[in-house]
Motif scaffolding. Structure first.
Motif, short mmCIF file in Angstrom:
data_model
loop_
_atom_site.label_atom_id
_atom_site.label_comp_id
_atom_site.label_asym_id
_atom_site.label_seq_id
_atom_site.Cartn_x
_atom_site.Cartn_y
_atom_site.Cartn_z
N ASP A 95 1.50 -2.88 0.49
CA ASP A 95 1.18 -4.31 0.91
C ASP A 95 2.65 -4.80 1.30
O ASP A 95 2.92 -5.35 2.40
CB ASP A 95 0.53 -5.15 -0.12
CG ASP A 95 0.01 -6.32 0.51
OD1 ASP A 95 -0.25 -6.31 1.47
OD2 ASP A 95 -0.22 -7.40 -0.26
N GLN A 132 -2.51 3.54 3.52
CA GLN A 132 -2.66 2.10 4.01
C GLN A 132 -1.88 1.27 4.81
O GLN A 132 -2.15 0.19 5.34
CB GLN A 132 -3.45 1.49 2.82
CG GLN A 132 -2.37 1.43 1.74
CD GLN A 132 -2.97 0.88 0.25
OE1 GLN A 132 -3.11 -0.27 0.22
NE2 GLN A 132 -3.06 1.76 -0.49
N ARG A 136 -2.62 -2.22 6.78
CA ARG A 136 -2.12 -3.51 6.80
C ARG A 136 -1.15 -4.05 7.79
O ARG A 136 -1.26 -5.11 8.09
CB ARG A 136 -1.33 -3.50 5.54
CG ARG A 136 -2.48 -3.22 4.23
CD ARG A 136 -1.75 -3.06 2.83
NE ARG A 136 -2.70 -2.67 2.09
CZ ARG A 136 -3.45 -3.52 1.02
NH1 ARG A 136 -3.44 -4.67 1.36
NH2 ARG A 136 -4.26 -2.87 -0.05
N GLY A 251 0.35 -5.11 -7.31
CA GLY A 251 -1.33 -4.96 -7.83
C GLY A 251 -1.47 -3.62 -8.37
O GLY A 251 -2.34 -3.47 -9.18
N ALA B 117 -8.67 0.87 3.08
CA ALA B 117 -7.39 0.29 3.46
C ALA B 117 -7.80 -1.00 4.40
O ALA B 117 -6.92 -2.24 3.97
CB ALA B 117 -6.72 1.08 4.51
N ALA B 121 -7.02 -4.87 3.36
CA ALA B 121 -6.11 -5.77 4.14
C ALA B 121 -6.77 -7.16 4.37
O ALA B 121 -6.32 -8.13 4.66
CB ALA B 121 -5.93 -5.29 5.61
N PRO B 126 -4.83 -5.05 -3.39
CA PRO B 126 -4.33 -3.83 -3.51
C PRO B 126 -5.32 -2.70 -3.42
O PRO B 126 -6.79 -3.05 -3.77
CB PRO B 126 -3.64 -3.44 -4.95
CG PRO B 126 -4.25 -4.67 -5.68
CD PRO B 126 -4.68 -5.69 -4.77
N LEU B 159 -4.30 -0.88 -12.01
CA LEU B 159 -4.85 -1.88 -10.76
C LEU B 159 -5.10 -3.08 -11.28
O LEU B 159 -6.23 -3.43 -12.11
CB LEU B 159 -5.75 -1.17 -10.32
CG LEU B 159 -6.26 -1.89 -8.78
CD1 LEU B 159 -5.18 -2.00 -7.84
CD2 LEU B 159 -7.68 -0.94 -8.26
N GLU B 160 -4.36 -4.08 -11.01
CA GLU B 160 -4.64 -5.63 -11.39
C GLU B 160 -5.27 -6.38 -10.22
O GLU B 160 -4.62 -6.73 -9.40
CB GLU B 160 -3.65 -5.96 -12.04
CG GLU B 160 -3.77 -7.45 -12.47
CD GLU B 160 -2.63 -8.20 -13.49
OE1 GLU B 160 -1.52 -7.58 -13.59
OE2 GLU B 160 -2.67 -9.24 -13.82
#
Lengths: 291, 344
Positions: A95, A132, A136, A251, B117, B121, B126, B159-160
Motif C-alpha cells: 500500500d 497488488q 493499488r 496492516g 487486490a 484498493a 491490506p 494481518l490487522e
C-alpha cells in the motif's frame, strides 16, 4: 508513447535461500541484486513499443540508494530515464509502495496531468510476491488496470503518434521530451489490447490509455544490454525523489521469515549413467507411471 | 460473523480445484473464530453443486449476477465482494461498527489475486497474497503464514484489519485436508443449501476492464495438469537436445517442462517453463534432466509427488532436493531409458 516502468531491486538467489539470524530478512551478504524477472520483460516491452511508436521510457524504483544500480541495468536495455524514490532500505508494504509510486507519477505532466500514457509493472515482485502494487497504483490514479499480461498491442490513435510527454518540471529538468501540450482524453484515442492465458483459454482485455498494465515473463525475450547501452547507463543521471515517509503501521506485519523444512533429506541414488536404467524403470513402474 | 470465500467455477461446471483448496483454509479461519463459512461465485446459482460446498463446511452461498456482467471483470467482481462483505443479506454484524463478514478469501490464482487486490484498493485495507494458513487471534487480527519467493521462503505475519483479505496458495494445500480436520464445524444447512442471488451495484467504471475469452484451447497434455513431466535444463545443451525428452514424455503420456535458462536462451517457448515465473506443476513424477535446481525452479515443481534428478553433478542442489537421482549424462541415460521402455 510515454511509458514508465516500475521495477524492484531483489536479491539474486540461486541454489539456496538463507535468512538473517533475527529471522526478519533474507541474508544477502553473499548475493548480488537484480530486478524481478517479470519486470525485466516489462522494460523490454516498453522499449519495443517506443521503438515502434516513438516516445520514451522511464524506469522507476522505490528502494535504497543502491537500487540506482538496478535502474542503470534497465537503462542499459534502452530506457531513457531512471527515477529513484529513495528509502533507507527498510521494506515498504504494497500500500505504501503504491502510494509513493502514484505520488511520483501523478501530476508530473503539464497542467498536473499524468506524464505517461502507460505504466508498466511486473505481475508480482519476486521476493515478497504481494500481487497488488499495480492494482493499488491504478486505483490511486483512477486508471484501468490489467494484470498478468503475456501479449500487448497498442491500437488506434494513428500509428506513430507520440503521446504528449509531460515535462515533470517540478522534479527534474524535464529534458527534451514532449511539447508541454495537454494530453488528450484517453491518450489521444489510443487503446491497448492485452491478453493472457488463464486455465487454458485466452482472456483478452481492451482498455483506453492511459492505463496500468502488469506483464509476465514470456511476453518477450529481453535483449542483452549492448556495450553502448551499458556506457550510456553508466553515465546517466539518476533522478532522486524523496517519497513521503513510510507509514509506521503496516496492516500486514511481518513476524519472521523461515525456510520451509525440506521433505527430502537428499536423493536416493539409483546408480550412475545408463547402468541405472533398470533401477529407474523399476521405480517408474512402482510409481505407476508406465504405460 | 462470517468468512466469505470466492469460488471460481471451472470449465466443466462446479467449483475449481484451487477454490476448493482455498475453502479449506477459509474453513480453518472460520473455525478458529467460531464463525460461519459462506461461498460466493459470479454466475448463475446452478453453476455450482452446493452439495460439495456443504461437505466443505459452507452454510450459506451467494450467486453474484448482473445484466452488466458478461466476461471476467476484476473491478466489478471486487465491488460485488465489497457489497456482500458490508451488507451480506440476511446476516448482521455482531460487532459494533463492523460488517457481517470478518474475512474474504480467494484462491491465489490470476483471478483471485487480482480481484482481492482490487478489493484491497477499494476498501483501503491490506491484502495478504499466497497464504498457506490463517488463524484468527483477535477480532481485528489474523495470524497467518504466507509464501515469499513462490514458496521457497515462508513468512509468519499478522494481518490487522477490520476485514481480513487473503488469497490461498492452492498448490501448497492438500485437496483432502478437510476430511482430516478434527475441529470442523458440522454443516448447519445440511444438504439442502440453495445459493441466493446477489446483484451488486455497479458503476460504468467497474466494467471498463472486462475480458472476452477466445474459445481456443491448447492441444496436447497440459503442463500444469500432466501426470508425468520430463524436465530439461541447461544440461540439455541446446534446442536440438529436446527431441529425446519429447520422445520420452510422449512414451509416458506426459509433457516437457524446462528451466528458466532454457527459455531465456530461446531454446524452448516460455509456456514450457516450470518455476516461479512459469508454470507450477503437480505431477506424480517429475524427471528433472540436466537441471541444477535453483530455488526459483524448485518453487515450480515442489508440488510433484516424486522428483527424480538426472545430473552429471552429484553435488548439484537438485540432487539434495530430489527423492531419487541418477548420476550421469542425460544424453546417455534418456536414450537408454527410451530403448528399454520401447522393448517392454
Amino acid at each position: 508513447m510515454e511509458i514508465c516502468v516500475c521495477v524492484k531491486r531483489v536479491p539474486m538467489v540461486g541454489g539456496a535461500i538463507m535468512v538473517t539470524p533475527d529471522g526478519l530478512e533474507v541474508d544477502v551478504t553473499m548475493s548480488g541484486f537484480t530486478v524481478s524477472p517479470h519486470e525485466e520483460c516489462a522494460v523490454e516491452e516498453a522499449v519495443q513499443i517506443t521503438e515502434r511508436l516513438g516516445g520514451s521510457v522511464a524506469v522507476l524504483t522505490l528502494g535504497p540508494p543502491e537500487a540506482a544500480g538496478q535502474l542503470r541495468d534497465m537503462l542499459a536495455l534502452g530506457a531513457g530515464r531512471g527515477i529513484l524514490l529513495q528509502t533507507d532500505g527498510a521494506e515498504w508494504g504494497p500500500d505504501a509502495t503504491a502510494a509513493a509510486i502514484a505520488d511520483a507519477v501523478a501530476g508530473g505532466g503539464s497542467g498536473g496531468s499524468l506524464g505517461y500514457d502507460l505504466l508498466l509493472f511486473g505481475n508480482e515482485a519476486a521476493d515478497t510476491g504481494g500481487y497488488q502494487v499495480p492494482v493499488r497504483v491504478a486505483h490511486a490514479l483512477g486508471l484501468p488496470c490489467v494484470t498478468g499480461i503475456k501479449r500487448l498491442e497498442i491500437v488506434g490513435g494513428g500509428v506513430g503518434d507520440r503521446g504528449v510527454g509531460g515535462d515533470r518540471g517540478d522534479r527534474s529538468d524535464g529534458g527534451d521530451r514532449g511539447d508541454g501540450g495537454d494530453r488528450g482524453e484517453g491518450g489521444g484515442g489510443q487503446r491497448i489490447v492485452a491478453s493472457r492465458e488463464y486455465r487454458g483459454t485466452e482472456e483478452v482485455f481492451e482498455v483506453p490509455l492511459p492505463a496500468v498494465v502488469s506483464v509476465k515473463e514470456g511476453i518477450n525475450l529481453p535483449r542483452y544490454p549492448s556495450l553502448p547501452g551499458r556506457l550510456r547507463a553508466k553515465r546517466a543521471t539518476i533522478e532522486t525523489i524523496e517519497p513521503r515517509p513510510r507509514p509506521e503501521i503496516d496492516g500486514l506485519r511481518k513476524v519472521r521469515l523461515r525456510v520451509p523444512e525440506s521433505t527430502s533429506k537428499g536423493a536416493q541414488v539409483l546408480g550412475s549413467g545408463a547402468e541405472a536404467v533398470p533401477a529407474l524403470v523399476g521405480l517408474l513402474d512402482e510409481l505407476g507411471v508406465l504405460p | 460473523m462470517t468468512v466469505l470465500c470466492l469460488i471460481e467455477t471451472d470449465a466443466g461446471g462446479g467449483a475449481s480445484d484451487p477454490s476448493m483448496r482455498a475453502l479449506t483454509v477459509a474453513r480453518g479461519l472460520a473455525t478458529s473464530a467460531g464463525e460461519d463459512l459462506a461461498a460466493a461465485w459470479v454466475g448463475p446459482a446452478a453453476a455450482i453443486d452446493t452439495g460439495g460446498l456443504v461437505s466443505a463446511g459452507v452454510s450459506s452461498a451467494w450467486a453474484i449476477g448482473s445484466a452488466l456482467l458478461s466476461g471476467y471483470a476484476p473491478v466489478a467482481w471486487a465491488r460485488a465482494l465489497d457489497g456482500l462483505a458490508s451488507d451480506l443479506p440476511g446476516l448482521r454484524g455482531q460487532q459494533d461498527g463492523g460488517g457481517p463478514v470478518s474475512a474474504v478469501v480467494a484462491a491465489a490464482t490470476d483471478h483471485g489475486n487480482e480481484v482481492l487486490a482490487h478489493l484491497g484498493a477499494i476498501t483501503g485495507l491490506p491484502m495478504a497474497a499466497n497464504c498457506v494458513s490463517a488463524t484468527r487471534t483477535s477480532p481485528t487480527e489474523v495470524s497467518l503464514v504466507r509464501q515469499r519467493w513462490a514458496g521457497s521462503l515462508l513468512e509468519d505475519s499478522v494481518l490487522e484489519a477490520p476485514l481480513a483479505l487473503l488469497t490461498v496458495a492452492a498448490d501448497a494445500i492438500p485437496a483432502d485436508a478437510g476430511a482430516a480436520d478434527p475441529g470442523r464445524k458440522p454443516p448447519t444447512a445440511a444438504a439442502g443449501l440453495r445459493a441466493e442471488r446477489y446483484e451488486p451495484g455497479l458503476a460504468d467504471g467497474d466494467l471498463l476492464v472486462q475480458a472476452t475469452e477466445s474459445a481456443e484451447r491448447r492441444s496436447g497434455v497440459s503442463l500444469a495438469s500432466a501426470r508425468v513431466v520430463v524436465g530439461g535444463g541447461r544440461g540439455v545443451g541446446g534446442p536440438e537436445g529436446f527431441a529425446v525428452l519429447e520422445e520420452l514424455a510422449g512414451l509416458l503420456g506426459g509433457a516437457v517442462g524446462v528451466s528458466r535458462v532454457v527459455t531465456s536462451e530461446g531454446w524452448r517457448p516460455h509456456r514450457q517453463q516450470v518455476g516461479q515465473t512459469g508454470t507450477k506443476i503437480t505431477p506424480e513424477l517429475y524427471l528433472a534432466c540436466g537441471i541444477s535446481g535453483a530455488i526459483q525452479h524448485m518453487a515450480g515443481c515442489q508440488g510433484a509427488k516424486t522428483i527424480v534428478a538426472i545430473n552429471t553433478d552429484a553435488g548439484a542442489p537438485i540432487v539434495a532436493k530430489a527423492d531419487y537421482a541418477v548420476i550421469g549424462d542425460l544424453h546417455e541415460v534418456i536414450p537408454a531409458l527410451i530403448a528399454t521402455l520401447k522393448a517392454r
